[in-house]
Design a protein around this motif. Structure first.
Motif, PDB file in Angstrom:
ATOM      1  N   ARG A 120       0.681  -1.208   0.083  1.00  9.89           N
ATOM      2  CA  ARG A 120       0.102  -0.072  -0.219  1.00  9.89           C
ATOM      3  C   ARG A 120       0.970   1.233   0.045  1.00  9.89           C
ATOM      4  O   ARG A 120       2.074   1.361   0.703  1.00  9.89           O
ATOM      5  CB  ARG A 120      -0.990  -0.064   1.340  1.00  9.89           C
ATOM      6  CG  ARG A 120      -1.616   1.303   1.260  1.00  9.89           C
ATOM      7  CD  ARG A 120      -2.745   1.625   2.220  1.00  9.89           C
ATOM      8  NE  ARG A 120      -3.781   0.868   1.855  1.00  9.89           N
ATOM      9  CZ  ARG A 120      -4.966   0.725   2.596  1.00  9.89           C
ATOM     10  NH1 ARG A 120      -5.139   1.572   3.530  1.00  9.89           N
ATOM     11  NH2 ARG A 120      -6.101  -0.044   2.021  1.00  9.89           N
ATOM     12  N   HIS A 149      -7.942  -0.185  -6.009  1.00 13.75           N
ATOM     13  CA  HIS A 149      -7.891  -1.173  -4.646  1.00 13.75           C
ATOM     14  C   HIS A 149      -8.514  -2.406  -4.878  1.00 13.75           C
ATOM     15  O   HIS A 149      -9.668  -2.495  -4.485  1.00 13.75           O
ATOM     16  CB  HIS A 149      -8.386  -0.465  -3.429  1.00 13.75           C
ATOM     17  CG  HIS A 149      -8.388  -0.786  -2.101  1.00 13.75           C
ATOM     18  ND1 HIS A 149      -7.500  -1.968  -1.726  1.00 13.75           N
ATOM     19  CD2 HIS A 149      -8.550  -0.287  -0.887  1.00 13.75           C
ATOM     20  CE1 HIS A 149      -7.650  -2.299  -0.620  1.00 13.75           C
ATOM     21  NE2 HIS A 149      -8.325  -1.209  -0.110  1.00 13.75           N
ATOM     22  N   ARG A 182      -9.530   5.447  -4.882  1.00 16.25           N
ATOM     23  CA  ARG A 182      -9.273   4.126  -5.722  1.00 16.25           C
ATOM     24  C   ARG A 182     -10.176   3.135  -5.642  1.00 16.25           C
ATOM     25  O   ARG A 182     -10.335   2.186  -6.520  1.00 16.25           O
ATOM     26  CB  ARG A 182      -7.911   3.619  -5.006  1.00 16.25           C
ATOM     27  CG  ARG A 182      -8.125   3.538  -3.342  1.00 16.25           C
ATOM     28  CD  ARG A 182      -6.778   3.534  -2.699  1.00 16.25           C
ATOM     29  NE  ARG A 182      -6.513   3.506  -1.597  1.00 16.25           N
ATOM     30  CZ  ARG A 182      -5.719   3.749  -0.657  1.00 16.25           C
ATOM     31  NH1 ARG A 182      -4.405   4.275  -1.218  1.00 16.25           N
ATOM     32  NH2 ARG A 182      -5.507   3.694   0.801  1.00 16.25           N
ATOM     33  N   VAL A 183     -10.882   3.121  -4.372  1.00 10.33           N
ATOM     34  CA  VAL A 183     -11.981   2.016  -4.441  1.00 10.33           C
ATOM     35  C   VAL A 183     -13.034   2.206  -5.676  1.00 10.33           C
ATOM     36  O   VAL A 183     -13.487   0.975  -6.185  1.00 10.33           O
ATOM     37  CB  VAL A 183     -12.659   2.128  -3.055  1.00 10.33           C
ATOM     38  CG1 VAL A 183     -13.979   1.316  -2.990  1.00 10.33           C
ATOM     39  CG2 VAL A 183     -11.776   1.730  -1.946  1.00 10.33           C
ATOM     40  N   ARG A 236     -16.078   7.514   1.582  1.00 15.78           N
ATOM     41  CA  ARG A 236     -15.632   8.471   2.518  1.00 15.78           C
ATOM     42  C   ARG A 236     -15.162   9.663   1.667  1.00 15.78           C
ATOM     43  O   ARG A 236     -14.591   9.440   0.660  1.00 15.78           O
ATOM     44  CB  ARG A 236     -14.714   7.986   3.554  1.00 15.78           C
ATOM     45  CG  ARG A 236     -13.924   8.653   4.333  1.00 15.78           C
ATOM     46  CD  ARG A 236     -12.867   7.800   5.069  1.00 15.78           C
ATOM     47  NE  ARG A 236     -11.724   7.539   4.341  1.00 15.78           N
ATOM     48  CZ  ARG A 236     -10.595   8.302   4.335  1.00 15.78           C
ATOM     49  NH1 ARG A 236     -10.666   9.424   4.754  1.00 15.78           N
ATOM     50  NH2 ARG A 236      -9.595   7.828   3.489  1.00 15.78           N
ATOM     51  N   GLN A 238     -12.224  11.824   0.839  1.00 13.36           N
ATOM     52  CA  GLN A 238     -10.755  11.477   1.374  1.00 13.36           C
ATOM     53  C   GLN A 238     -10.083  12.844   1.509  1.00 13.36           C
ATOM     54  O   GLN A 238      -9.559  13.356   0.461  1.00 13.36           O
ATOM     55  CB  GLN A 238     -10.328  10.989  -0.228  1.00 13.36           C
ATOM     56  CG  GLN A 238     -10.937   9.763  -0.681  1.00 13.36           C
ATOM     57  CD  GLN A 238     -10.576   8.481   0.107  1.00 13.36           C
ATOM     58  OE1 GLN A 238      -9.488   7.983  -0.249  1.00 13.36           O
ATOM     59  NE2 GLN A 238     -11.620   7.783   0.725  1.00 13.36           N
ATOM     60  N   PRO A 276     -16.510   0.906   2.187  1.00  6.70           N
ATOM     61  CA  PRO A 276     -15.362   0.276   2.360  1.00  6.70           C
ATOM     62  C   PRO A 276     -14.563   0.499   3.596  1.00  6.70           C
ATOM     63  O   PRO A 276     -13.586  -0.332   3.799  1.00  6.70           O
ATOM     64  CB  PRO A 276     -14.549   0.632   1.059  1.00  6.70           C
ATOM     65  CG  PRO A 276     -15.019   2.202   0.813  1.00  6.70           C
ATOM     66  CD  PRO A 276     -16.601   2.110   1.284  1.00  6.70           C
ATOM     67  N   GLY A 277     -15.097   1.393   4.623  1.00  6.36           N
ATOM     68  CA  GLY A 277     -14.639   1.980   5.501  1.00  6.36           C
ATOM     69  C   GLY A 277     -13.281   2.572   5.362  1.00  6.36           C
ATOM     70  O   GLY A 277     -12.732   2.499   4.402  1.00  6.36           O
ATOM     71  N   PRO A 278     -12.883   3.258   6.373  1.00  4.78           N
ATOM     72  CA  PRO A 278     -13.666   3.666   7.772  1.00  4.78           C
ATOM     73  C   PRO A 278     -14.494   4.602   7.351  1.00  4.78           C
ATOM     74  O   PRO A 278     -14.577   5.438   6.359  1.00  4.78           O
ATOM     75  CB  PRO A 278     -12.427   4.656   8.425  1.00  4.78           C
ATOM     76  CG  PRO A 278     -11.375   5.059   7.339  1.00  4.78           C
ATOM     77  CD  PRO A 278     -11.448   4.072   6.062  1.00  4.78           C
TER      78      PRO A 278
HETATM   79  N1  ASP Z   1     -10.373   1.977   2.986  1.00  7.62           N
HETATM   80  C1  ASP Z   1     -10.526   2.488   1.687  1.00  7.62           C
HETATM   81  C2  ASP Z   1      -9.138   2.990   1.215  1.00  7.62           C
HETATM   82  O1  ASP Z   1      -8.062   2.495   1.557  1.00  7.62           O
HETATM   83  C3  ASP Z   1     -11.249   3.288   1.605  1.00  7.62           C
HETATM   84  C4  ASP Z   1     -11.202   4.938   2.606  1.00  7.62           C
HETATM   85  O2  ASP Z   1     -10.032   4.730   2.918  1.00  7.62           O
HETATM   86  O3  ASP Z   1     -11.970   5.755   2.295  1.00  7.62           O
HETATM   87  O4  ASP Z   1      -9.029   3.386   0.111  1.00  7.62           O
END
Ligand code: ASP
Length: 325
Positions: A120, A149, A182-183, A236, A238, A276-278
């Motif tokens: 990552r 992702h 990225r999700v 979320r 970002q 997808p969290g958080p």
């Molecule tokens: N956990 C996911 C990511 O790493 C989504 C996010 O952080 O909002 O992209």
């Protein structure tokens, strides 16, 4: 290394995928194979001792240069449940702070005898670069900048498949900060590839500059889209990737694009809510909606372990018969 050489290194001698850098490395058929393998690993996860010897003797390194809770724990749990050894690297306490380059760091880790690296990074493209540097290890993208992702999208496909019986023909809205997500990029490719109709619901400032080639529709009117959906997938904001003011206020964002309690009541029977969290409760989704039966958030996390077992097995387990594992 040329782009062609790089592409060739994405498969092993038998044509099986060697790395998972983006959803397109699998395509719809490969996603189907991951889904079938995941069924077996969900069964393993329910056993009193949820462990199989499929990757005994292999070592999986998790290289996280950006924060993570669920993805990191999920990959490490997956590797352990396959009986692999796990090597954990944290950027903050590494020799990166002494000036060592990313390439030297990667080659140092590989020299210790690593079969897979789960990477990552906040910069898009780093896992692909790593795949070009390593000599024999497989590389799995665990999220790179705004790019992809892939294992998140896979666990989402699996979760939707379990609840709805498949993705073909489903109406799915991905709501919120698509631009920095990225999700969203991985999910659009995976969901559309499996036959779903995807709508992006987002303020214009949080959409990518160009949507050329994206197999999606776009709406700015959440209320009109909502009652027709099978799946509402919330993102979320970002904030860590926003370099300018893109929203008038959080309150206004929630009022227009948040899945409030009132909006949750507009959902069609059987529709599901995903994230997808958080989760930022009270921003992109009302606190209580996350805990309602329509929410698949906890299932997403639980399925993530089995999906990542499937991915690691697919990349590293050739020759190991799962039935005897
Ligand atoms: N956990 C996911 C990511 O790493 C989504 C996010 O952080 O909002 O992209």
């Amino acid at each position: 290394m040329t782009a062609t050489q790089q592409a060739e290194k994405r498969t092993d001698a038998t044509g099986a995928p060697r790395h998972l850098l983006a959803i397109d490395d699998l395509g719809p058929e490969g996603i189907g194979e991951v889904m079938r393998l995941t069924d077996s690993f969900v069964e393993v996860s329910r056993r009193p001792i949820p462990k199989v010897p499929a990757l005994r003797g292999k070592t999986v390194a998790s290289l996280f240069f950006e924060d993570s809770t669920r993805t990191r724990l999920s990959f490490e749990t997956a590797a352990r449940r396959l009986s692999a050894d796990v090597m954990t690297f944290s950027a903050g306490s590494s020799s990166l702070s002494k000036g060592e380059s990313l390439r030297d760091t990667v080659l140092t880790v590989e020299a210790m005898g690593v079969d897979a690296m789960v990477v990552r990074h906040s910069a898009a493209g780093v896992p692909t670069q790593v795949a070009g540097w390593v000599r024999g290890a497989s590389v799995v993208n665990a999220g790179d900048g705004w790019h992809e992702h892939p294992t998140q999208a896979l666990l989402d496909c699996y979760t939707i498949g379990r609840r709805k019986g498949g993705l073909e023909g489903l109406r799915i809205a991905i709501v919120g900060d698509v631009r920095h997500s990225r999700v969203a990029r991985s999910c659009v490719t995976a969901f559309a590839g499996l036959g779903a109709h995807v709508t992006l619901v987002s303020p214009p400032t949080l959409l990518p500059a160009s949507l050329a080639g994206w197999p999606v529709e776009v709406s700015h009117d959440f209320d009109s889209v909502l009652p027709k959906l099978d799946v509402v997938y919330l993102l979320r904001l970002q904030k860590e990737r926003m370099t300018e003011a893109l929203l008038p206020s959080l309150r206004e964002y929630t009022a227009t694009y948040g899945l409030t309690r009132r909006r949750a009541e507009l959902l069609a029977p059987g529709a599901i809510v995903m994230h997808p969290g958080p989760v930022n409760r009270g921003v992109e989704v009302a606190a209580e909606v996350v805990d309602m039966d329509v929410s698949a958030v906890t299932e997403q996390v639980a399925n993530g372990v089995a999906v990542r077992m499937a991915v690691l097995y697919l990349l590293l387990g050739s020759g190991v018969d799962l039935a005897s594992a």
